[in-house]
Design a protein around this motif. Structure first.
Motif, PDB file in Angstrom:
ATOM      1  N   ALA A  82       0.814  -1.209   0.000  1.00 22.95           N
ATOM      2  CA  ALA A  82       0.000   0.000   0.000  1.00 22.95           C
ATOM      3  C   ALA A  82       0.851   1.264   0.000  1.00 22.95           C
ATOM      4  CB  ALA A  82      -0.923   0.004   1.215  1.00 22.95           C
ATOM      5  N   ILE A 124     -11.999   9.878  -5.957  1.00 22.18           N
ATOM      6  CA  ILE A 124     -12.052   8.415  -5.940  1.00 22.18           C
ATOM      7  C   ILE A 124     -13.467   7.932  -6.237  1.00 22.18           C
ATOM      8  CG2 ILE A 124     -11.706   6.375  -4.504  1.00 22.18           C
ATOM      9  CD1 ILE A 124      -9.129   7.749  -5.227  1.00 22.18           C
ATOM     10  N   MET A 182     -11.056   1.826   1.332  1.00 23.23           N
ATOM     11  CA  MET A 182     -11.557   2.859   0.428  1.00 23.23           C
ATOM     12  C   MET A 182     -12.090   4.070   1.184  1.00 23.23           C
ATOM     13  SD  MET A 182     -11.020   1.525  -2.521  1.00 23.23           S
ATOM     14  CE  MET A 182     -11.990   2.417  -3.710  1.00 23.23           C
ATOM     15  N   TYR A 198     -11.468   7.073   1.749  1.00 23.54           N
ATOM     16  CA  TYR A 198     -10.666   8.250   1.441  1.00 23.54           C
ATOM     17  C   TYR A 198     -11.264   9.519   2.008  1.00 23.54           C
ATOM     18  CZ  TYR A 198      -7.630   5.406  -1.202  1.00 23.54           C
ATOM     19  OH  TYR A 198      -6.722   4.455  -1.519  1.00 23.54           O
ATOM     20  N   ARG A 220      -4.936   0.930   3.278  1.00 21.67           N
ATOM     21  CA  ARG A 220      -5.381   1.909   2.290  1.00 21.67           C
ATOM     22  C   ARG A 220      -4.143   2.545   1.654  1.00 21.67           C
ATOM     23  NH1 ARG A 220      -8.023   5.332   5.631  1.00 21.67           N
ATOM     24  NH2 ARG A 220      -6.004   6.006   6.364  1.00 21.67           N
ATOM     25  N   THR A 221      -4.138   2.601   0.353  1.00 16.63           N
ATOM     26  CA  THR A 221      -2.995   3.231  -0.297  1.00 16.63           C
ATOM     27  C   THR A 221      -3.270   4.722  -0.475  1.00 16.63           C
ATOM     28  OG1 THR A 221      -1.522   3.087  -2.182  1.00 16.63           O
ATOM     29  CG2 THR A 221      -3.831   2.723  -2.609  1.00 16.63           C
ATOM     30  N   ARG A 239      -2.445   6.985  -5.957  1.00 18.73           N
ATOM     31  CA  ARG A 239      -2.176   5.641  -6.454  1.00 18.73           C
ATOM     32  C   ARG A 239      -3.482   4.906  -6.694  1.00 18.73           C
ATOM     33  NH1 ARG A 239       0.551   1.466  -3.519  1.00 18.73           N
ATOM     34  NH2 ARG A 239       1.263  -0.133  -4.969  1.00 18.73           N
ATOM     35  N   MET A 240      -4.451   5.087  -5.786  1.00 18.15           N
ATOM     36  CA  MET A 240      -5.735   4.418  -5.954  1.00 18.15           C
ATOM     37  C   MET A 240      -6.421   4.885  -7.232  1.00 18.15           C
ATOM     38  SD  MET A 240      -7.941   2.291  -5.253  1.00 18.15           S
ATOM     39  CE  MET A 240      -7.627   1.482  -3.716  1.00 18.15           C
ATOM     40  N   ILE A 296      -4.982   2.998  -9.980  1.00 20.22           N
ATOM     41  CA  ILE A 296      -5.419   1.596  -9.932  1.00 20.22           C
ATOM     42  C   ILE A 296      -6.837   1.473 -10.485  1.00 20.22           C
ATOM     43  CG2 ILE A 296      -6.028  -0.280  -8.364  1.00 20.22           C
ATOM     44  CD1 ILE A 296      -3.707   0.531  -6.616  1.00 20.22           C
TER      45      ILE A 296
END
Lengths: 306, 200, 286, 111, 101
Positions: A238, C118, C178, C180, C256-257, C261-262, C265
């Motif tokens: 992550a 997001i 998720m 965010y 969670r990234t 980056r999400m 993805i």
């Protein structure tokens, strides 16, 4: 006792604590708040008890007042200045204070005077505190002004604020003056270096717990501090590769892997502003959390010496 | 009953549409426009156009979200903290708007309108599907190409890294002294920084 | 009939939200928070601040209304049920954005914009997955989708669907990897300035939305009220509870990234995956 | 009609609940200050907020229109058979070119 | 009767939209006016389709196309706003006029 079922249920809630950590007490407080029955609130709005650990330097008293007043009523401030007092004793005091507040006790009053940051009433055609498009101090605060962005060159508004010394995502004591455009840090400056912490605060367990909390794994962070396994998926993955790369110290992902394996990081950190500016907010906070507190302190002093 | 709900919704759509130009906050303006679309979608649902009605709400919620983002991004004083009217040729515009509305209204009231309501329980969505894949196939694919052109155009126009270097190069004249403020522009003063609002 | 369905929706929402809060271990926390002061911020957008939790709750109720509780018995038996749910998803993004915008404070604002970045692309996989489920049913109605799973549930027929929808569900309920909008690095983001009953109502609305999303997932992938022996509604409730537990317990254990980056993805991995899912489902449905 | 009444009903019910269930927020001036961990801001948080993936948002609203065509397509997919598959395949292929182009230009990142 | 109500509503939306498109100085607000006019058009199409055309599928297709036009208008419009703002740091219709020079 004629308590409603809801109030009785509320009594069983973990004590919502917002921590204001002073010099030398970071590790103690982090270990304390990983206990059952206590809950670390990330914003004073979510807390009822303000835990002040350690002796604050005089210039941190005003920020403490601000954070204190932001806790909704009824609230209580608890001091943990005696180093010899055990975590158990403090946990008991916190629980007693919480029971008192739930039982309808009056809390503390505001520490700050009840006045807006700027005089604004009555100014402007609608009494809103400003004239023209961007002028004045509407509702007591000026509006943001434009500036050049560092990433894509759009001249949009810049939001400048001092963050800390009790921001939960920063090391205790660190006050940063940040200029944001959107959520990207355009400019960073150190106003106050973090409080000095003993070597215990650099323990790999605590460093990994700080990063896990930022990755949205609060439960895993607690488990790690209590000595367990994180028990979570996609930990290293992550953290983006190459984030916060430091010469000789790897990137944030490698540091997290090291902490989880139990190896402390020994780093020569570049000055903090260079490290943070240009990063998106979540990335910047991850980078900060990936550094041991002692290296952050060295990094801020570096700049002062220069 | 249907008439009552439809007239209430139409009035709501017009009122929220009017609020768009009357509120100070750009977020409120965008979402009031969204409410206007939602009301139109509601009329669609009541008038047995379930697909078009609900899809209007869906598409417009998304589009107005993006609209709000861009409004806040580029409008001065986006939250309306200092209330201010930013209009020009105000009287002419009001007259034009009124004229258009009354003209259309008179035309509607004076024209005999045909009455051929859509049969209840008609498979309207399936009809639309067959129309799309059959007779109107060309329109459908053309729409695809148009959307593709829009995507590419939007990327080219709005992104900084063009094929020919950064898009804002040359936008700032060089400073008189190195690192100084750009030449030929008023120095940035607090408060009145690019202040265009002199028309109210 | 209608009164019964209204009651069913209300009861499912209430008990489901209770279950969701309990699974999170937050019952006592919410009870305690509810009695505390509700703090006002500097020059907020008061109307939107008050109403954002209400819209979130209303969207959860609307989402649950299109779900058939027994075969052929949905409160809103719309021929375009999927589109109704799609509009709910789009309006959720708007609602969360408003919740973060309205306090006029930095952390909620960052959370709101992060969620918009997001939440919007998350709609794409969601729509593709639902459309893929509509293909064998030859209808956009949830009743027909349940009907089409009489022989084989979609979770087996369209194996990529449920995993993709799980990601959507986590994003819509601000949960797990998720979340965010209310991450720890922005001090719980859109909720950072909320206290007292407003914070509780927002949390309850999130829990109610979890019920709603789980109900949609149960209907689309697990055959909704279909099942042997037990009556339809009971099967539906069991499936909802199972999926809720999956979302709550699974979401807690995945990291969670970063939002940037999400975003990559979502567009580069999940969108092509949902294309692939649609293509496979299309070929299989022919 | 019934659909509409139910939708409006839920919205009204929830709004009433929020209005009745919450007393009006109130606080003193220091309590109302935005939370910055003890720090102070220079200005209002509401600003011309630099939304980083703005190009993504533009690509998104263009791409998302394809949903409008896809819903009716899904209903007639089985009855139209291979024609439907081919036509939608072509449509999506055209739009995918746009996504690929955007990806190559790096719009799906924080600008 | 229903059709008349719907069309009057559409006329009102078009009138308000026209007012907005003509009067607003800011380019983004002007786009709001255009969207509102398209909203009126959409309402009229829905009304005609439902009450006067007996549910011709082309009516629904037209409604979809109006929405596609809105999406295209918004995407291209905002991309232009970004491009102009990058050059001029302005969002006013007047400053677009000066861009031609």
């Amino acid at each position: 006792m004629g308590m409603s079922p809801l109030a009785r249920l509320a009594l069983r809630a973990p004590v919502p604590v917002f921590a204001a950590i002073g010099p030398g007490r970071q590790a103690d407080v982090e270990r304390l708040l990983a206990r059952r029955g206590l809950r670390r609130a990330l914003t004073p709005r979510d807390a009822a008890v303000l835990l002040l650990a350690g002796d604050l330097p005089p210039d941190a008293m005003e920020p403490l007042g601000r954070v204190h007043d932001q806790v909704p009523r009824p609230r209580r401030i608890l001091r943990w200045t005696d180093r010899t007092e055990t975590g158990d004793a403090v946990a008991d005091r916190l629980a007693t204070a919480w029971r008192g507040l739930c039982g309808g006790e009056d809390g503390d009053d505001d520490l700050q005077p009840d006045a807006p940051s700027n005089a604004w009433r009555g100014v402007g055609p609608h009494g809103q505190g400003g004239t023209g498009m961007m002028g004045g101090t509407p509702y007591g605060r000026p509006m943001a002004m434009t500036g050049l962005d560092i990433r894509d060159g759009l001249q949009l508004d810049r939001y400048t604020a001092r963050l800390g010394p009790f921001a939960p995502m920063l090391p205790p004591g660190l006050v940063l003056e940040l200029t944001l455009q959107g959520d990207v840090i355009c400019d960073a400056g150190v106003v106050c270096p973090p409080f000095a912490q003993p070597a215990d605060a650099d323990a790999p367990v605590l460093c990994s717990a700080r990063m896990l909390a930022l990755l949205g794994l609060e439960d895993a962070a607690r488990r790690v501090i209590r000595g367990g396994r994180p028990g979570a998926l996609w930990l290293r993955g992550a953290v983006p590769r190459g984030l916060g790369r430091i010469e000789g110290g790897g990137d944030a992902r490698e540091r997290l892997a090291g902490y989880l394996a139990g190896t402390p990081a020994a780093l020569a950190v570049p000055p903090l502003p260079e490290l943070l500016s240009g990063l998106e907010w979540a990335e910047a906070m991850l980078v900060l959390a990936s550094l041991p507190p002692s290296s952050i302190l060295r990094a801020t002093r570096l700049r002062e010496a220069a | 009953m249907t008439d009552l709900i439809v007239s209430l919704l139409a009035a709501f759509a017009a009122w929220t549409g009017w609020r768009v130009f009357r509120v100070d906050s750009m977020v409120r303006a965008s979402f009031s426009l969204m409410l206007s679309f939602v009301a139109v979608g509601g009329i669609g649902v009541v008038l047995s156009a379930p697909y078009i009605g609900i899809a209007t709400i869906f598409m417009m919620a998304v589009e107005m979200m993006v609209m709000a983002i861009f409004m806040v991004m580029f409008m001065m004083n986006p939250a309306g903290l200092n209330p201010m009217v930013m209009v020009h040729q105000h009287r002419i515009s009001i007259a034009a708007g009124l004229l258009a509305a009354t003209g259309l209204g008179v035309a509607i009231l004076s024209t005999p309108l045909p009455s051929n309501p859509v049969p209840a329980e008609a498979p309207v969505v399936a009809q639309l599907g067959h129309e799309l894949l059959g007779p109107s196939m060309l329109i459908f694919e053309t729409a695809g190409v148009t959307l593709l052109a829009t995507m590419i155009g939007a990327v080219i126009l709005s992104s900084r890294r063009g094929r020919f270097g950064a898009a804002d190069e040359g936008a700032r004249p060089p400073g008189l002294d190195p690192g100084g403020p750009p030449a030929g522009r008023r120095p940035e003063s607090g408060g009145g920084h690019h202040h265009h609002g002199g028309h109210s | 009939m209608i009164a019964g369905l209204v009651l069913a929706v209300l009861a499912t929402l209430a008990f489901g939200a209770l279950l969701a809060v309990a699974l999170d271990g937050r019952l006592a926390i919410l009870a305690a928070q509810g009695a505390r002061q509700r703090v006002e911020t500097e020059a907020p957008d008061r109307l939107n601040r008050d109403l954002a939790p209400a819209w979130y709750l209303a969207l959860a109720a609307i989402g649950l209304s299109v779900v058939p509780f027994a075969e052929g018995a949905a409160l809103i038996d719309s021929p375009v049920g999927i589109v109704v749910w799609g509009s709910c998803e789009a309006l959720i993004v708007v609602t969360v954005f408003l919740h973060g915008w309205s306090p006029n404070a930095p952390f909620p604002l960052i959370g709101a914009y992060r969620y918009a970045a997001i939440g919007l692309p998350v709609l794409l996989p969601s729509m593709f997955v639902l459309i893929a489920a509509a293909l064998p049913a030859e209808s956009l109605s949830f009743v027909a989708i349940v009907d089409s799973q009489r022989e084989l549930w979609n979770v087996i027929r369209q194996p990529l669907g449920l995993p993709l929808f799980c990601i959507v569900a986590l994003a819509l309920t601000l949960r797990g990897p998720m979340d965010y909008a209310d991450a720890a690095d922005i001090a719980t983001g859109t909720s950072a300035e909320e206290s007292g009953p407003a914070r509780v109502l927002w949390d309850i609305a999130r829990a109610a939305m979890l019920v709603s999303v789980s109900a949609i997932a149960a209907t689309v992938f697990l055959g909704g009220p279909l099942g042997p022996v037990l009556p339809g509604p009971v099967w539906l409730w069991l499936k909802i509870a199972g999926l809720m537990a999956l979302f709550v317990l699974g979401g807690r254990r995945i990291a969670r990234t970063t939002p940037s980056r999400m975003l990559s993805i979502l567009w580069v991995i999940l969108l092509p995956l949902s294309f692939l899912h649609l293509a496979i489902s299309g070929v299989l449905a022919l | 009609m019934q659909t509409f009444v139910i939708l409006a009903g839920w919205a009204l019910l929830a709004a009433l609940l929020a209005r009745q269930g919450m007393k009006a927020a109130a606080s003193s001036a220091p309590q109302a200050a935005p939370f910055l961990g003890g720090g102070t801001p220079d200005s209002h948080a509401w600003q011309r907020y630099h939304f980083r993936p703005y190009t993504m948002a533009l690509v998104f609203i263009a791409f998302e229109m394809e949903m409008m065509f896809m819903y009716p397509w899904a209903v007639v997919f089985v009855s139209e058979g291979l024609t439907a598959l081919a036509e939608m395949g072509m449509f999506l292929a055209i739009l995918s070119v746009g996504i690929l182009y955007g990806w190559r230009e790096g719009v799906f990142r924080w600008e | 009767m229903t059709l008349i109500i719907v069309l009057l509503g559409a006329a009102a939306l078009i009138g308000i939209g026209l007012y907005g498109a003509l009067s607003q100085q800011s380019f983004v607000m002007l786009m709001m006016g255009l969207e509102l006019m398209l909203n009126g058009a959409l309402l009229a199409i829905i009304g005609f389709w439902s009450q006067a055309l007996g549910g011709m599928p082309e009516g629904q297709l037209l409604a979809i196309l109006v929405m596609a036009v809105m999406a295209v208008e918004m995407a291209v419009g905002f991309a232009l706003v970004v491009a102009i703002y990058r050059k001029r740091q302005a969002d006013m219709t007047e400053s677009i006029g000066t861009l031609k020079q």
